[in-house]
Scaffold this motif. Structure first.
Motif, PDB file in Angstrom:
ATOM      1  N   GLY A  96       0.810  -1.202   0.000  1.00  0.00           N
ATOM      2  CA  GLY A  96       0.000   0.000   0.000  1.00  0.00           C
ATOM      3  C   GLY A  96       0.846   1.257   0.000  1.00  0.00           C
ATOM      4  O   GLY A  96       2.077   1.216   0.114  1.00  0.00           O
ATOM      5  N   VAL A  97       0.166   2.378  -0.133  1.00  0.00           N
ATOM      6  CA  VAL A  97       0.796   3.694  -0.074  1.00  0.00           C
ATOM      7  C   VAL A  97      -0.164   4.622   0.649  1.00  0.00           C
ATOM      8  O   VAL A  97      -1.386   4.465   0.548  1.00  0.00           O
ATOM      9  N   ILE A  98       0.371   5.553   1.413  1.00  0.00           N
ATOM     10  CA  ILE A  98      -0.462   6.502   2.156  1.00  0.00           C
ATOM     11  C   ILE A  98      -0.086   7.910   1.730  1.00  0.00           C
ATOM     12  O   ILE A  98       1.077   8.313   1.859  1.00  0.00           O
ATOM     13  N   GLN A  99      -1.055   8.660   1.233  1.00  0.00           N
ATOM     14  CA  GLN A  99      -0.850  10.066   0.878  1.00  0.00           C
ATOM     15  C   GLN A  99      -1.742  10.902   1.788  1.00  0.00           C
ATOM     16  O   GLN A  99      -2.951  10.706   1.833  1.00  0.00           O
ATOM     17  N   VAL A 100      -1.136  11.819   2.519  1.00  0.00           N
ATOM     18  CA  VAL A 100      -1.844  12.599   3.532  1.00  0.00           C
ATOM     19  C   VAL A 100      -1.868  14.063   3.123  1.00  0.00           C
ATOM     20  O   VAL A 100      -0.821  14.648   2.814  1.00  0.00           O
ATOM     21  N   ALA A 114      -2.603   5.585  -5.851  1.00  0.00           N
ATOM     22  CA  ALA A 114      -3.297   4.842  -4.801  1.00  0.00           C
ATOM     23  C   ALA A 114      -4.128   3.710  -5.381  1.00  0.00           C
ATOM     24  O   ALA A 114      -4.100   2.576  -4.882  1.00  0.00           O
ATOM     25  N   ILE A 115      -4.876   3.992  -6.438  1.00  0.00           N
ATOM     26  CA  ILE A 115      -5.749   2.974  -7.033  1.00  0.00           C
ATOM     27  C   ILE A 115      -4.924   1.869  -7.686  1.00  0.00           C
ATOM     28  O   ILE A 115      -5.243   0.682  -7.556  1.00  0.00           O
ATOM     29  N   ASP A 116      -3.851   2.241  -8.369  1.00  0.00           N
ATOM     30  CA  ASP A 116      -3.024   1.221  -9.032  1.00  0.00           C
ATOM     31  C   ASP A 116      -2.396   0.264  -8.026  1.00  0.00           C
ATOM     32  O   ASP A 116      -2.306  -0.943  -8.275  1.00  0.00           O
ATOM     33  N   ILE A 117      -1.957   0.784  -6.885  1.00  0.00           N
ATOM     34  CA  ILE A 117      -1.276  -0.057  -5.903  1.00  0.00           C
ATOM     35  C   ILE A 117      -2.269  -0.820  -5.022  1.00  0.00           C
ATOM     36  O   ILE A 117      -2.127  -2.022  -4.791  1.00  0.00           O
ATOM     37  N   TYR A 159      -6.278   7.455  -0.712  1.00  0.00           N
ATOM     38  CA  TYR A 159      -6.188   6.214   0.064  1.00  0.00           C
ATOM     39  C   TYR A 159      -7.573   5.608   0.282  1.00  0.00           C
ATOM     40  O   TYR A 159      -7.804   4.420   0.035  1.00  0.00           O
ATOM     41  N   THR A 160      -8.506   6.445   0.734  1.00  0.00           N
ATOM     42  CA  THR A 160      -9.865   5.991   0.982  1.00  0.00           C
ATOM     43  C   THR A 160     -10.520   5.464  -0.287  1.00  0.00           C
ATOM     44  O   THR A 160     -11.191   4.424  -0.275  1.00  0.00           O
ATOM     45  N   THR A 161     -10.325   6.171  -1.385  1.00  0.00           N
ATOM     46  CA  THR A 161     -10.916   5.760  -2.664  1.00  0.00           C
ATOM     47  C   THR A 161     -10.449   4.366  -3.049  1.00  0.00           C
ATOM     48  O   THR A 161     -11.247   3.491  -3.417  1.00  0.00           O
ATOM     49  N   ALA A 162      -9.141   4.135  -2.958  1.00  0.00           N
ATOM     50  CA  ALA A 162      -8.584   2.830  -3.322  1.00  0.00           C
ATOM     51  C   ALA A 162      -9.025   1.738  -2.357  1.00  0.00           C
ATOM     52  O   ALA A 162      -9.337   0.607  -2.763  1.00  0.00           O
ATOM     53  N   LYS A 163      -9.073   2.056  -1.061  1.00  0.00           N
ATOM     54  CA  LYS A 163      -9.424   1.052  -0.063  1.00  0.00           C
ATOM     55  C   LYS A 163     -10.896   0.657  -0.139  1.00  0.00           C
ATOM     56  O   LYS A 163     -11.244  -0.501   0.114  1.00  0.00           O
ATOM     57  N   PHE A 164     -11.775   1.610  -0.462  1.00  0.00           N
ATOM     58  CA  PHE A 164     -13.175   1.242  -0.674  1.00  0.00           C
ATOM     59  C   PHE A 164     -13.271   0.222  -1.805  1.00  0.00           C
ATOM     60  O   PHE A 164     -14.020  -0.759  -1.722  1.00  0.00           O
TER      61      PHE A 164
END
Length: 336
Positions: A96-100, A114-117, A159-164
């Protein structure tokens, strides 16, 4: 621990994607403690070799393969190579990756990354491994998403978009594989002390963004020890459970959101307004946490270092020490 055996009585093989540091490395250790041989993948070959060296000190059999989860053909090749020696009994995807930072400081590339990873990564990996498991009639798959994949987290929109998406894929994949002998477990942790705040990416007002995120990521009772979380995740995957939420925040957040979604939305909006604004006319710049930390004033930096003592200890233990190791010392966590 209960002993496990693979084909022909040998130790079974687990593939940990994103196993070079942080939660992935903690989970790899848990699998090793339960009798598994390990194959680790991650983008950085140097990180992989350091992780493997740590694990081998404890007598664990480890092979490593540098690969980017965004590379579909590359993941297919790694899976084929690993299965030349033994069938993959367990797949655990943690990469994963985290962008804040605030939305105003993000751009489309942040969302693509984020989505690719964290969405295409699990898809590429699971679609490479699951047909082989189905053909054999057994297997365990674990995909680490996040509480941020069921309740949106402020200043973490990519991050949230990819995790959903990853949560939907993981839960749906379990249904699709029902009756095949292959189970899929969705792990939805909240904050954990993995040391990943030092390698998370910060945009906007980077120093203050680092201060709030790293502090929240490391407060006891709010965040969870990475090894405890990894143990619960691995146990859930090996037992074939549908969902595991190892941190208290994850359990509470889901229940509150389910009971009172409007109130949750209002609360999250209020929290977002309290977080740092993007500087006016700021150039998009993304820096790792150990760099963002240096952009705090000395007094604030000292306070943050004290508040993140447990996270910095975890960073040393879980191979999160940055290339600039001075940021992990002197002495004296994250979403997955």
């Amino acid at each position: 621990m209960t002993a496990v055996t693979g084909t022909g009585g040998s130790a079974p093989l687990a593939l940990v994607v994103g196993g070079s540091r942080g939660l992935g490395l903690a989970a790899a250790r848990q699998l090793a403690d339960r009798g598994y041989r390990l194959a680790l993948t991650a983008r950085n070959a140097e990180d992989l070799e350091r992780a493997a060296a740590q694990l081998r000190k404890d007598g664990t059999t480890v092979e490593v393969h540098a690969c980017d989860v965004r590379d579909e053909a590359g993941m297919e090749a790694v899976v084929a190579l690993v299965e030349q020696t033994a069938p993959i009994e367990v797949l655990l995807h943690v990469a994963g990756v985290i962008q804040v930072g605030p939305l105003a400081a993000m751009n489309r590339d942040d969302f693509r990354e984020a989505i690719d990873i964290m969405l295409w990564g699990p898809i590429n990996t699971a679609l490479s491994v699951s047909p082989r498991m189905v053909a054999r009639g057994h297997g365990r798959i674990g995909i680490v998403t996040s509480v941020g994949g069921i309740v949106p987290a402020p200043h973490l929109l990519p991050y949230t978009t990819a995790k959903f998406g990853a949560t939907g894929f993981s839960r749906g994949l379990r249904s699709e594989l029902s009756g095949s002998g292959v189970t899929v477990t969705t792990a939805e942790p909240g904050l954990m002390r993995t040391g990943s705040h030092l390698n998370a990416q910060f945009v906007g007002n980077q120093g203050p963004e680092f201060a709030w995120f790293s502090t929240a990521d490391n407060i006891p009772l709010v965040s969870m020890d990475a090894d405890r979380a990894a143990s619960q995740i691995v146990d859930a995957v090996l037992s074939g459970r549908a969902v595991v939420q190892p941190t208290p925040l994850a359990k509470i957040a889901q229940r509150v959101d389910a009971l009172a979604p409007n109130a949750t939305s209002v609360l999250l909006g209020a929290v977002t307004r309290l977080l740092p604004d993007a500087p006016p006319s700021a150039v998009h710049e993304k820096v790792p946490g150990h760099v963002a930390q240096q952009r705090l004033r000395p007094r604030a930096r000292g306070q943050v270092q004290w508040l993140t003592t447990l996270g910095r200890r975890a960073a040393r233990r879980l191979n999160q020490a940055t290339r600039d190791t001075s940021q992990v010392s002197p002495e004296p966590p994250v979403m997955s």
